[in-house]
Design a protein around this motif. Structure first.
Motif, short mmCIF file in Angstrom:
data_model
loop_
_atom_site.label_atom_id
_atom_site.label_comp_id
_atom_site.label_asym_id
_atom_site.label_seq_id
_atom_site.Cartn_x
_atom_site.Cartn_y
_atom_site.Cartn_z
N GLU A 1 3.05 19.20 1.67
CA GLU A 1 2.33 18.20 0.90
C GLU A 1 1.83 17.08 1.80
O GLU A 1 2.26 16.92 2.95
N SER A 2 0.90 16.30 1.25
CA SER A 2 0.43 15.08 1.91
C SER A 2 0.70 13.91 0.99
O SER A 2 0.69 14.04 -0.24
N LEU A 3 0.91 12.76 1.58
CA LEU A 3 1.12 11.53 0.84
C LEU A 3 -0.03 10.58 1.16
O LEU A 3 -0.31 10.30 2.33
N THR A 4 -0.72 10.10 0.13
CA THR A 4 -1.83 9.18 0.32
C THR A 4 -1.30 7.75 0.40
O THR A 4 -0.58 7.30 -0.49
N VAL A 5 -1.66 7.04 1.47
CA VAL A 5 -1.19 5.67 1.67
C VAL A 5 -2.38 4.77 2.00
O VAL A 5 -3.43 5.24 2.46
N ASP A 6 -2.20 3.49 1.75
CA ASP A 6 -3.20 2.48 2.10
C ASP A 6 -2.71 1.76 3.35
O ASP A 6 -1.64 1.15 3.36
N ILE A 7 -3.50 1.86 4.43
CA ILE A 7 -3.15 1.22 5.67
C ILE A 7 -4.22 0.19 6.00
O ILE A 7 -5.36 0.54 6.32
N ASP A 8 -3.88 -1.07 5.85
CA ASP A 8 -4.80 -2.17 6.14
C ASP A 8 -6.10 -2.03 5.35
O ASP A 8 -7.19 -2.29 5.86
N GLY A 9 -5.98 -1.56 4.11
CA GLY A 9 -7.15 -1.42 3.25
C GLY A 9 -7.90 -0.12 3.40
O GLY A 9 -8.98 0.05 2.81
#
Length: 220
Positions: free
Chosen positions: A4-12
């Motif tokens: 699986e992949s995890l979607t994250v917000d990195i510095d917008g």
């Protein structure tokens, strides 16, 4: 096996963190891979250490799985593509050549790392563009060595970060992604690499560990 992949917000900005230990930017269509260390097993055997063969093939199979999942337009290696000069052994170069023949449409870029300087470049036929750090791509400053870069968010490798999880009776060290305010570090992608424990140095950062087929966040 499906990971699986995890979607994250990195510095917008959006990144997909894969359990295959890579990151994908869906807006740029760019796959980021740190520390593949292709040919490390060949290096050890050339130096008289009888380790099993096969780590290059295993690493390339995981790369194939990522390409099948994300359909990237480009792959950027964040340094240490090859392990050492002995990585130019026929067994390693033949495996890489067969892989490249299957993915001729992909743009490949290597941000030069410390091992790359000692190993030497792949032959021109592989079509890998060599760049110095920091390499600007979209909102990212792509590096090998962890650092901060003015005006961009830096993504790097080199460290091979792992995070220790423990209970009263057991403990495990897992590859991890670590993200601070202005820079982040990806786990080593290669199948035959060690790890540097970051529990004490990553306090206050966002940590995402890879456990089998999953990626999940932990609190330092």
């Amino acid at each position: 096996m499906t990971t699986e992949s995890l979607t994250v917000d990195i510095d917008g900005h959006t990144l997909l963190l894969s359990a295959e230990r890579a990151a994908f930017d869906p807006l740029l269509g760019a796959l980021f891979i740190a520390d593949a260390h292709f040919g490390k097993d060949a290096v050890f055997r050339a130096r008289g250490i009888p380790v099993p063969a096969g780590s290059t093939g295993e690493t390339l199979a995981r790369l194939d799985a990522l390409i099948s999942t994300h359909r990237p337009e480009s792959v950027v290696f964040l340094g240490d593509l090859l392990h050492a000069r002995e990585s130019h052994a026929d067994e390693t170069l033949n495996a890489l050549s067969e892989w490249r023949a299957r993915h001729r449409e992909l743009a490949l870029t290597l941000v030069e790392g410390n091992h790359d300087r000692h190993a030497g470049a792949l032959p021109d036929a592989f079509g890998v563009s060599l760049v110095k750090e920091p390499y600007a791509l979209g909102p990212w400053a792509l590096c090998h060595h962890p650092q901060t870069v003015a005006g961009a968010y830096a993504l790097a490798g080199h460290e091979h970060p792992v995070y220790r999880l423990a209970t009263r009776v057991d403990r495990v060290r897992l590859p991890c992604f670590r993200f601070g305010a202005r820079s982040g570090v990806l786990p080593a992608f290669g199948s035959f690499t060690g790890g540097f424990e970051v529990n004490e140095t990553a306090r206050g950062e966002a940590i995402y560990v890879v456990a089998g087929e999953r990626v999940f966040g932990v609190r330092p």
